[in-house]
Design an enzyme around this catalytic site. Sequence first.
Site, PDB file in Angstrom:
ATOM      1  N   HIS A  18       0.837  -1.207   0.000  1.00 22.58           N
ATOM      2  CA  HIS A  18       0.000   0.000   0.000  1.00 22.58           C
ATOM      3  C   HIS A  18       0.874   1.260   0.000  1.00 22.58           C
ATOM      4  CE1 HIS A  18      -0.428   0.035   4.695  1.00 22.58           C
ATOM      5  NE2 HIS A  18       0.504   0.885   4.345  1.00 22.58           N
TER       6      HIS A  18
ATOM      7  N   GLU B 168      -5.067   0.605  -0.184  1.00 23.55           N
ATOM      8  CA  GLU B 168      -4.863  -0.813   0.069  1.00 23.55           C
ATOM      9  C   GLU B 168      -5.060  -1.618  -1.221  1.00 23.55           C
ATOM     10  OE1 GLU B 168      -3.529  -1.611   2.746  1.00 23.55           O
ATOM     11  OE2 GLU B 168      -4.667  -1.179   4.555  1.00 23.55           O
TER      12      GLU B 168
HETATM   13  C1  F6R Z   1       1.760   6.660   6.240  1.00 25.11           C
HETATM   14  C2  F6R Z   1       1.464   5.922   5.031  1.00 25.11           C
HETATM   15  C3  F6R Z   1       1.723   4.459   4.915  1.00 25.11           C
HETATM   16  C4  F6R Z   1       3.110   4.055   5.402  1.00 25.11           C
HETATM   17  C5  F6R Z   1       3.286   2.550   5.294  1.00 25.11           C
HETATM   18  C6  F6R Z   1       4.624   2.091   5.799  1.00 25.11           C
HETATM   19  O1  F6R Z   1       1.423   8.013   6.093  1.00 25.11           O
HETATM   20  O2  F6R Z   1       0.978   6.501   4.154  1.00 25.11           O
HETATM   21  O3  F6R Z   1       1.577   4.085   3.576  1.00 25.11           O
HETATM   22  O4  F6R Z   1       4.078   4.710   4.645  1.00 25.11           O
HETATM   23  O5  F6R Z   1       2.283   1.899   6.022  1.00 25.11           O
HETATM   24  O6  F6R Z   1       4.686   2.283   7.170  1.00 25.11           O
HETATM   25  P1  F6R Z   1       6.049   2.084   7.972  1.00 25.11           P
HETATM   26  O7  F6R Z   1       6.969   3.146   7.499  1.00 25.11           O
HETATM   27  O8  F6R Z   1       5.661   2.255   9.402  1.00 25.11           O
HETATM   28  O9  F6R Z   1       6.529   0.714   7.642  1.00 25.11           O
END
Ligand code: F6R
Length: 247
Positions: A138, A143
């Site tokens: 995503h 999603e």
């Molecule tokens: C957050 C967002 C999400 C995150 C993704 C990865 O604003 O848009 O797409 O970038 O869920 O999250 P991390 O960096 O926590 O693995």
Amino acid sequence: MKIITTKNYEQMSRQVANILSAQVILHPKSVLGLATGSTPVGVYKQLIHWYNKGDIDFSNVTTINLDEYCNLSPTHPQSYRYFMNDNFFNHINIDKSKTFVPNGMADDFVREAQNYDALIQQNGGIDMQLLGMGHNGHIGFNEPNEAFENTTHVVNLAPTTIQANQRFFENIDDVPKQAITMGIKAIMQAKKIILAVSGEEKADILYQSLYGPITPCIPASILQLHAGLTVVADEAAMRVINRRNSL
Ligand code: F6R
């Protein structure tokens, strides 16, 4: 597509911060699209460090965040507005009235979504969009789905996303089940995109996103079509790509 491989998370953060700071130094009135999550924390730290040294001025920058949980107030420590203030905006000289995060407490999410798309347009679109990527591919909270969702919309978070985000909450029942997210169109209309990826657990989905078929089942795969995409990934995240490319 340009891919920059770094040794580790710290170097990835520094490289991404370098690209963002160059954008702001060359274009002080830039509109930056920003992300939350674990990935950009090091980027924001680095930018704050350079700001404190007097190297970057954010006073004319506008920021537009990708997403927000539904029904979490901006003062909730796990809301994305709180995250952005706490990890970045409170530490730099940005004008907070020019920092935008979708309103997770909106009475009418359809209207909030329309207003958010209008806001992006009123600001002339996004000059540089920073993206992280979920374990299921995503981007924002777009999603895996049967079709790419173009506009800002409310989304039911995938069970894997709820599970991944559980680490920020006391228990899984506290993780919001819905979020409001910028759509694929505004992301793809950004003039430049930086995709930051760290960690071996994302190596397979990164390979599928960049070299597999373009499909809404892996939302990040659409980024293959963006002419201004820079991927900054650490060696662990690049493992599958490097292995496949060496076959
Ligand atoms: C957050 C967002 C999400 C995150 C993704 C990865 O604003 O848009 O797409 O970038 O869920 O999250 P991390 O960096 O926590 O693995």
